[in-house]
Design a protein around this motif. Structure first.
Motif, PDB file in Angstrom:
ATOM      1  N   HIS A 116       8.917  11.330  -7.919  1.00 60.78           N
ATOM      2  CA  HIS A 116       9.315  10.186  -7.081  1.00 60.78           C
ATOM      3  C   HIS A 116       8.150   9.230  -6.913  1.00 60.78           C
ATOM      4  O   HIS A 116       6.988   9.626  -6.957  1.00 60.78           O
ATOM      5  N   ILE A 117       8.506   7.967  -6.697  1.00 60.59           N
ATOM      6  CA  ILE A 117       7.542   6.944  -6.300  1.00 60.59           C
ATOM      7  C   ILE A 117       8.104   6.270  -5.060  1.00 60.59           C
ATOM      8  O   ILE A 117       9.327   6.238  -4.887  1.00 60.59           O
ATOM      9  N   ALA A 118       7.242   5.743  -4.221  1.00 61.31           N
ATOM     10  CA  ALA A 118       7.664   5.218  -2.919  1.00 61.31           C
ATOM     11  C   ALA A 118       8.549   6.289  -2.271  1.00 61.31           C
ATOM     12  O   ALA A 118       8.161   7.449  -2.241  1.00 61.31           O
ATOM     13  N   ALA A 159       0.842  -1.203   0.000  1.00 63.87           N
ATOM     14  CA  ALA A 159       0.000   0.000   0.000  1.00 63.87           C
ATOM     15  C   ALA A 159       0.874   1.248   0.000  1.00 63.87           C
ATOM     16  O   ALA A 159       1.862   1.330   0.734  1.00 63.87           O
ATOM     17  N   THR A 160       0.497   2.213  -0.797  1.00 62.17           N
ATOM     18  CA  THR A 160       1.262   3.449  -0.825  1.00 62.17           C
ATOM     19  C   THR A 160       0.946   4.302   0.399  1.00 62.17           C
ATOM     20  O   THR A 160      -0.107   4.174   1.015  1.00 62.17           O
ATOM     21  N   GLY A 161       1.876   5.181   0.701  1.00 58.38           N
ATOM     22  CA  GLY A 161       1.633   6.195   1.733  1.00 58.38           C
ATOM     23  C   GLY A 161       1.172   7.484   1.066  1.00 58.38           C
ATOM     24  O   GLY A 161       0.671   7.463  -0.057  1.00 58.38           O
ATOM     25  N   ARG A 205      -1.053  19.122 -12.299  1.00 57.22           N
ATOM     26  CA  ARG A 205       0.398  19.277 -12.122  1.00 57.22           C
ATOM     27  C   ARG A 205       1.089  17.923 -12.239  1.00 57.22           C
ATOM     28  O   ARG A 205       2.090  17.755 -12.927  1.00 57.22           O
ATOM     29  N   LYS A 206       0.533  16.914 -11.583  1.00 67.41           N
ATOM     30  CA  LYS A 206       1.168  15.597 -11.609  1.00 67.41           C
ATOM     31  C   LYS A 206       1.040  14.949 -12.985  1.00 67.41           C
ATOM     32  O   LYS A 206       1.900  14.171 -13.406  1.00 67.41           O
ATOM     33  N   PHE A 207      -0.024  15.306 -13.674  1.00 66.10           N
ATOM     34  CA  PHE A 207      -0.145  14.765 -15.035  1.00 66.10           C
ATOM     35  C   PHE A 207       0.983  15.311 -15.911  1.00 66.10           C
ATOM     36  O   PHE A 207       1.632  14.588 -16.667  1.00 66.10           O
ATOM     37  N   LEU A 227       0.987   2.718  -5.821  1.00 69.46           N
ATOM     38  CA  LEU A 227       2.026   3.733  -5.666  1.00 69.46           C
ATOM     39  C   LEU A 227       1.443   5.099  -5.956  1.00 69.46           C
ATOM     40  O   LEU A 227       0.651   5.255  -6.910  1.00 69.46           O
ATOM     41  N   GLY A 228       1.836   6.086  -5.162  1.00 68.71           N
ATOM     42  CA  GLY A 228       1.537   7.470  -5.497  1.00 68.71           C
ATOM     43  C   GLY A 228       2.746   8.039  -6.243  1.00 68.71           C
ATOM     44  O   GLY A 228       3.733   7.344  -6.463  1.00 68.71           O
ATOM     45  N   MET A 229       2.655   9.293  -6.606  1.00 70.36           N
ATOM     46  CA  MET A 229       3.766   9.945  -7.292  1.00 70.36           C
ATOM     47  C   MET A 229       3.892  11.378  -6.782  1.00 70.36           C
ATOM     48  O   MET A 229       2.876  12.099  -6.678  1.00 70.36           O
ATOM     49  N   SER A 261       3.358   9.421   9.887  1.00 65.84           N
ATOM     50  CA  SER A 261       3.592   7.982   9.716  1.00 65.84           C
ATOM     51  C   SER A 261       2.605   7.379   8.716  1.00 65.84           C
ATOM     52  O   SER A 261       1.379   7.507   8.868  1.00 65.84           O
ATOM     53  N   ASN A 262       3.147   6.693   7.720  1.00 64.99           N
ATOM     54  CA  ASN A 262       2.261   5.983   6.784  1.00 64.99           C
ATOM     55  C   ASN A 262       1.564   4.816   7.475  1.00 64.99           C
ATOM     56  O   ASN A 262       0.417   4.484   7.156  1.00 64.99           O
ATOM     57  N   ALA A 263       2.278   4.191   8.413  1.00 67.86           N
ATOM     58  CA  ALA A 263       1.659   3.074   9.149  1.00 67.86           C
ATOM     59  C   ALA A 263       0.449   3.576   9.931  1.00 67.86           C
ATOM     60  O   ALA A 263      -0.605   2.926   9.955  1.00 67.86           O
TER      61      ALA A 263
HETATM   62  C1  6PG Z   1       4.935   8.907   0.972  1.00 66.39           C
HETATM   63  C2  6PG Z   1       4.683   8.133  -0.267  1.00 66.39           C
HETATM   64  C3  6PG Z   1       5.012   8.923  -1.480  1.00 66.39           C
HETATM   65  C4  6PG Z   1       3.694   9.473  -1.998  1.00 66.39           C
HETATM   66  C5  6PG Z   1       3.908  10.582  -2.986  1.00 66.39           C
HETATM   67  C6  6PG Z   1       2.565  11.229  -3.355  1.00 66.39           C
HETATM   68  O1  6PG Z   1       5.355   8.319   1.971  1.00 66.39           O
HETATM   69  O2  6PG Z   1       4.648  10.100   0.940  1.00 66.39           O
HETATM   70  O3  6PG Z   1       4.582   6.909  -0.306  1.00 66.39           O
HETATM   71  O4  6PG Z   1       5.689   8.243  -2.494  1.00 66.39           O
HETATM   72  O5  6PG Z   1       2.957   8.419  -2.609  1.00 66.39           O
HETATM   73  O6  6PG Z   1       4.738  11.552  -2.366  1.00 66.39           O
HETATM   74  O7  6PG Z   1       2.032  11.762  -2.175  1.00 66.39           O
HETATM   75  P1  6PG Z   1       0.551  12.401  -2.139  1.00 66.39           P
HETATM   76  O8  6PG Z   1      -0.393  11.262  -2.320  1.00 66.39           O
HETATM   77  O9  6PG Z   1       0.482  13.019  -0.769  1.00 66.39           O
HETATM   78  O10 6PG Z   1       0.495  13.393  -3.255  1.00 66.39           O
END
Ligand code: 6PG
Length: 245
Positions: free
Chosen positions: A150-152, A51-53, A210-212, A143-145, A91-93
């Motif tokens: 950046h990813i992760a 799961a992404t944070g 912006r992210k696009f 994954l987010g971006m 914390s992502n957790a």
């Molecule tokens: C984190 C992430 C990170 C996140 C991107 C996008 O710990 O922040 O895992 O890679 O997915 O920074 O973040 P947003 O969803 O807040 O735009």
């Protein structure tokens, strides 16, 4: 933004999917996760979800947590973690515990990346130990971006990026130093790209024009050291880009 989606160059197996807003994005992502995890459990008896944070997935996890799945067969871990106290709002957790491990999904097994080690490096090594024992391939990666591509926690300019992107690295989880005046603002733990790319199903999630534009630039620049997200598109299973205006 629809017309831009159509103009994006195809790269490998990237499936673009644009939704009208963040609510539609959250509905679609939660439904996709339910389908993928359910199919994995049907096929193998279990499912592993990375799961992404970040802030994007919260509404997705609110929805997914209520899904009718055999959650006791699901193992959840994180794509990356801020090396902060688990009670910290950063914390992502904590975010996963508050937004995903609720309702039916509370029955899932959650493996946070940050443990009790004295250093990020020791926590990364400990996480790599139990990551190695998980069934492979991982069934689902979200994954987010970031705005920097950046990813992760694979950040441009990071001293940890080379190892994190290295297809030959044996490391499954590495420590990422605080970026100082650059991102990240705190030390991180991140799964490495080979592990992320090895998943059966990968969804890249983001919202906003912006992210696009960042993704379009990443595909055009074709340099993962400039835009780490670019390296994701070498994944054998392809990438589902699920985005919203
Ligand atoms: C984190 C992430 C990170 C996140 C991107 C996008 O710990 O922040 O895992 O890679 O997915 O920074 O973040 P947003 O969803 O807040 O735009």
């Amino acid at each position: 933004m629809n017309d831009k989606v159509r103009r994006l160059p195809s790269r490998g197996r990237i499936r673009f999917d644009i939704r009208k807003d963040s609510v539609a994005l959250a509905d679609a992502a939660a439904a996709e996760a339910k389908e993928v995890l359910g199919a994995a459990i049907e096929a193998t008896g279990a499912a592993t979800f990375v799961a992404t944070g970040g802030s994007t997935p919260g509404p997705i996890y609110d929805r997914l947590s209520q899904a009718d799945l055999p959650w006791d067969k699901v193992t959840i871990t994180l794509s990356d973690e801020r090396w902060v106290d688990p009670a910290s709002p950063d914390s992502n957790a904590r975010m996963v515990r508050e937004r995903l491990l609720q309702g039916p999904a509370a029955a899932a097994r959650f493996l946070p990346l940050k443990g009790d080690a004295a250093t990020p490096e020791e926590d990364a090594n400990a996480a790599a130990g139990w990551l190695a024992a998980l069934p492979r391939p991982i069934d689902l990666v979200f994954l987010g971006m970031g705005d920097d591509g950046h990813i992760a926690s694979l950040f441009p300019h990071s001293p940890a990026l080379a190892q994190g992107l290295d297809d030959e690295t044996a490391a499954l989880c590495i420590a990422v130093p605080c970026g100082g005046d650059r991102a990240p603002p705190q030390p991180r733990l991140t799964l490495t790209l080979p592990l992320l790319k090895s998943a059966r199903h990968i969804v890249l999630l983001f919202a906003g024009r912006r992210k696009f534009d960042v993704l379009e630039a990443a595909l055009a620049a074709d340099d993962p050291y400039l835009y780490p997200v670019r390296a994701l598109f070498g994944a054998p299973a392809g990438v589902h880009v699920l985005c919203a205006s």
